[in-house]
Design a protein around this motif. Structure first.
Motif, PDB file in Angstrom:
ATOM      1  N   UNK A  76       0.884  -1.162   0.000  1.00 30.18           N
ATOM      2  CA  UNK A  76       0.000   0.000   0.000  1.00 30.18           C
ATOM      3  C   UNK A  76       0.920   1.210   0.000  1.00 30.18           C
ATOM      4  N   UNK A  77       0.691   2.125  -0.911  1.00 32.98           N
ATOM      5  CA  UNK A  77       1.569   3.286  -0.923  1.00 32.98           C
ATOM      6  C   UNK A  77       1.096   4.378  -1.847  1.00 32.98           C
ATOM      7  N   UNK A  78       1.793   5.518  -1.750  1.00 33.60           N
ATOM      8  CA  UNK A  78       1.517   6.637  -2.634  1.00 33.60           C
ATOM      9  C   UNK A  78       1.831   6.218  -4.063  1.00 33.60           C
ATOM     10  N   UNK A  79       1.136   6.749  -4.997  1.00 32.57           N
ATOM     11  CA  UNK A  79       1.278   6.316  -6.388  1.00 32.57           C
ATOM     12  C   UNK A  79       2.693   6.432  -6.919  1.00 32.57           C
ATOM     13  N   UNK A  80       3.485   7.384  -6.420  1.00 34.95           N
ATOM     14  CA  UNK A  80       4.862   7.526  -6.913  1.00 34.95           C
ATOM     15  C   UNK A  80       5.795   6.456  -6.336  1.00 34.95           C
TER      16      UNK A  80
END
Length: 84
Positions: A76-80
């Motif tokens: 799970x993470x920020x798109x970048x």
């Protein structure tokens, strides 16, 4: 019959680092994955057996095991950062 959603240790740690608002939105998306692991807008990652779903600027990367009704959340993470 609903799928069981399990988060990897890495996904749990990544989720804990996010803001409360982002955690709530992602938790709602995880609940939706229990009913439908292939929601509108999901995509299969190229060269992998994993899928992704968008939650605002965040991505949930997961694998589906239909034979045992399991959704295993890998990252799970920020798109970048989500695809590293």
């Amino acid at each position: 019959m609903p799928y069981q959603v399990i988060l990897s240790r890495k996904a749990e740690k990544e989720l804990a680092k996010l803001s409360t608002q982002a955690q709530i939105r992602i938790a709602e998306a995880l609940i939706e994955l229990q009913e439908n692991p292939r929601p509108y807008g999901y995509k299969q990652l190229k060269g992998e057996d994993a899928f992704r779903v968008r939650v605002g600027d965040y991505r949930i990367i997961y694998e589906i095991q239909d034979d045992i009704l399991l959704v295993y959340v890998v990252r799970i993470g920020h798109r970048k950062d989500a695809y590293d």
